[in-house]
Design a protein around this motif. Structure first.
Motif, mmCIF file in Angstrom:
data_model
loop_
_atom_site.group_PDB
_atom_site.id
_atom_site.type_symbol
_atom_site.label_atom_id
_atom_site.label_comp_id
_atom_site.label_asym_id
_atom_site.label_seq_id
_atom_site.Cartn_x
_atom_site.Cartn_y
_atom_site.Cartn_z
ATOM 1 N N ARG A 195 -56.421 -30.234 -21.149
ATOM 2 C CA ARG A 195 -57.740 -30.762 -20.798
ATOM 3 C C ARG A 195 -57.650 -31.702 -19.598
ATOM 4 O O ARG A 195 -58.457 -31.622 -18.661
ATOM 5 N N ARG A 196 -56.664 -32.618 -19.633
ATOM 6 C CA ARG A 196 -56.484 -33.545 -18.503
ATOM 7 C C ARG A 196 -56.080 -32.785 -17.248
ATOM 8 O O ARG A 196 -56.534 -33.093 -16.137
ATOM 9 N N LEU A 197 -55.215 -31.782 -17.427
ATOM 10 C CA LEU A 197 -54.775 -30.972 -16.296
ATOM 11 C C LEU A 197 -55.956 -30.240 -15.659
ATOM 12 O O LEU A 197 -56.087 -30.194 -14.425
ATOM 13 N N PHE A 198 -56.827 -29.696 -16.503
ATOM 14 C CA PHE A 198 -57.998 -28.974 -15.995
ATOM 15 C C PHE A 198 -58.933 -29.930 -15.250
ATOM 16 O O PHE A 198 -59.548 -29.568 -14.248
ATOM 17 N N VAL A 209 -55.599 -46.053 -14.396
ATOM 18 C CA VAL A 209 -56.101 -46.520 -15.684
ATOM 19 C C VAL A 209 -56.478 -45.373 -16.626
ATOM 20 O O VAL A 209 -56.883 -45.625 -17.766
ATOM 21 N N THR A 210 -56.365 -44.139 -16.157
ATOM 22 C CA THR A 210 -56.647 -42.973 -17.011
ATOM 23 C C THR A 210 -55.385 -42.597 -17.779
ATOM 24 O O THR A 210 -54.269 -42.989 -17.409
ATOM 25 N N PRO A 211 -55.516 -41.799 -18.852
ATOM 26 C CA PRO A 211 -54.326 -41.374 -19.609
ATOM 27 C C PRO A 211 -53.559 -40.218 -18.967
ATOM 28 O O PRO A 211 -52.647 -39.685 -19.581
ATOM 29 N N ILE A 212 -53.916 -39.846 -17.731
ATOM 30 C CA ILE A 212 -53.229 -38.734 -17.067
ATOM 31 C C ILE A 212 -51.770 -39.115 -16.801
ATOM 32 O O ILE A 212 -51.482 -40.193 -16.263
ATOM 33 N N LEU A 247 -50.662 -34.928 -13.253
ATOM 34 C CA LEU A 247 -51.298 -35.170 -11.963
ATOM 35 C C LEU A 247 -50.658 -34.321 -10.870
ATOM 36 O O LEU A 247 -51.365 -33.709 -10.052
ATOM 37 N N ILE A 248 -49.327 -34.253 -10.864
ATOM 38 C CA ILE A 248 -48.626 -33.466 -9.851
ATOM 39 C C ILE A 248 -48.978 -31.984 -9.981
ATOM 40 O O ILE A 248 -49.315 -31.312 -8.994
ATOM 41 N N VAL A 249 -48.914 -31.459 -11.195
ATOM 42 C CA VAL A 249 -49.227 -30.037 -11.409
ATOM 43 C C VAL A 249 -50.700 -29.762 -11.107
ATOM 44 O O VAL A 249 -51.049 -28.741 -10.498
ATOM 45 N N GLY A 250 -51.581 -30.669 -11.508
ATOM 46 C CA GLY A 250 -52.998 -30.501 -11.235
ATOM 47 C C GLY A 250 -53.305 -30.499 -9.753
ATOM 48 O O GLY A 250 -54.219 -29.810 -9.298
ATOM 49 N N LYS A 251 -52.545 -31.293 -8.995
ATOM 50 C CA LYS A 251 -52.713 -31.300 -7.541
ATOM 51 C C LYS A 251 -52.191 -30.009 -6.909
ATOM 52 O O LYS A 251 -52.711 -29.546 -5.896
ATOM 53 N N ARG A 278 -44.838 -42.470 -9.554
ATOM 54 C CA ARG A 278 -45.035 -43.435 -10.627
ATOM 55 C C ARG A 278 -46.418 -44.054 -10.482
ATOM 56 O O ARG A 278 -46.718 -44.684 -9.461
ATOM 57 N N LYS A 279 -47.293 -43.841 -11.442
ATOM 58 C CA LYS A 279 -48.648 -44.396 -11.336
ATOM 59 C C LYS A 279 -48.633 -45.921 -11.235
ATOM 60 O O LYS A 279 -49.429 -46.504 -10.533
#
Length: 378
Positions: free
Chosen positions: A4-7, A220-223, A228-232, A374-375
């Motif tokens: 869900r986060r990835l999408f 501040v999100t749980p991502i 994040l890297i894969v989603g990008k 690193r976030k």
């Protein structure tokens, strides 16, 4: 990993991309334009070679030789010279690339069975063109020799013993029978266009968030970092697949480059290649502070990668230390793969020695990009 986060990241990235029409033009229009321009410009074929004739014989045989040179399709006779002193000035100005000198009494000596040497001079300021021109001229003279030998044999009376047969070789060219350099270059240009699009765009993916100030919101999100890297990377993977479908269609149907291999294998290996280039771009983006810095870093990586890919310069001719360095270059493997698929129709098993290191490079660099990001330090 949360799908869900990835999408969510995937949708966000697509929205940012499709909001900018200039980016869309770069993604979908530029690759086709580049392939068409480079497909015509990047060729090793040499045609319409300006040649001068210095004919000291003026016999029917010398005129026949000149006609064969003109009819070969490679040469254009632009000057007929009277003496050698004219050669240097014409070559200095670039009006001619070569000169064919025909000696006196050519016809008489050939008719009497003697060997005659023709003279030829070439402008070798471009050594590649000079070598090709010399081969073309040698081939034309060889054809004249064959015709003369056949005519002499046919003219012998039936009661005269014919000369002993000679041994000749028959050359068969595989995979590119017409020796069209376009068939060799265009598939490699597909690789270059793909690396420019994927590497340049992804190198600015994360650093853009920093410049726009949206990275703090992501923190501040749980991502997670990997999500994040894969989603990008996923949106650019989709774009890259669309681009390769477009440019391969242009290569096959516009430039008539044969595609003899499996289309499925082409797309699978393209996906593996993009895994490497997207990962390199994302790694650059995690390191860079501004988009300008990311673009310059991507360019710094991209140019050596293209030059060391074997696209124009054979890797086997490079110094041994440089050859070792090319093993870290994903373009090295994909150039071999795509040329083999287009021209040879090579199977998956035969290409495994290229596919395995290509996949390993992609996974390795992507892992480094995830670990590097690193976030909390963004």
């Amino acid at each position: 990993m949360s799908w869900r986060r990835l999408f969510t990241v995937l949708v966000k990235e697509f929205q940012e991309l499709f909001r900018d029409r200039k980016i869309l033009a770069i993604i979908f229009v530029a690759p086709v334009a580049q392939l068409i321009i480079f497909g015509y410009a990047a060729t090793y074929d040499v045609k319409n070679i300006p040649i001068a004739i210095l004919d000291h014989d003026h016999s029917s045989l010398s005129r026949r030789l000149v006609r064969m040179v003109e009819a070969s399709g490679y040469f254009e006779v632009t000057h007929y010279l009277d003496n050698e002193s004219e050669i240097d000035g014409l070559m200095q100005s670039g009006e001619i690339w070569c000169v064919l000198a025909i000696p006196t009494r050519l016809g008489e000596q050939i008719a009497s069975g003697r060997s005659v040497s023709l003279g030829a001079a070439f402008d070798a300021s471009n050594s590649n063109s000079a070598a090709i021109t010399a081969n073309y001229l040698a081939g034309t003279i060889m054809r004249l020799n064959e015709e003369l030998q056949n005519e002499q044999l046919a003219a012998l009376p039936s009661n005269v013993t014919r000369p002993a047969g000679t041994v000749s070789n028959q050359v068969r060219i595989w995979y590119n029978p017409d020796l069209e350099s376009r068939n060799f270059n265009v598939p490699a240009m597909v690789v270059q266009i793909l690396v420019v699009i994927t590497l340049m765009l992804t190198s600015m993916a994360i650093v853009r968030e920093k410049e726009f100030g949206t990275m703090e919101q992501l923190i501040v999100t749980p991502i997670k970092s990997g999500e994040l890297i894969v989603g990008k990377a996923l949106p650019y993977t989709f774009i890259g697949m669309v681009d390769i479908a477009i440019v391969c269609t242009v290569a096959v149907y516009y430039f008539n480059v044969p595609l003899r291999g499996s289309l499925t294998l082409l797309f699978v290996t393209s996906l593996l290649f993009m895994l490497s280039t997207l990962a390199i771009g994302l790694l650059i983006s995690t390191i860079s502070i501004t988009q300008q810095q990311a673009m310059m870093s991507a360019f710094f990586v991209m140019m050596p990668a293209i030059l060391l890919s074997g696209f124009a310069f054979p890797i086997e001719n490079m110094p041994q230390s440089i050859q070792y360095l090319t093993y870290l270059n994903p373009l090295r493997y994909f150039v071999v793969i795509i040329r083999s698929l287009f021209l040879k129709g090579t199977s998956f098993q035969t290409l495994l020695d290229q596919i395995i290191p290509l996949a390993a490079l992609g996974v390795g660099v992507l892992a480094i990009a995830v670990l590097r990001f690193r976030k909390r330090s963004a």
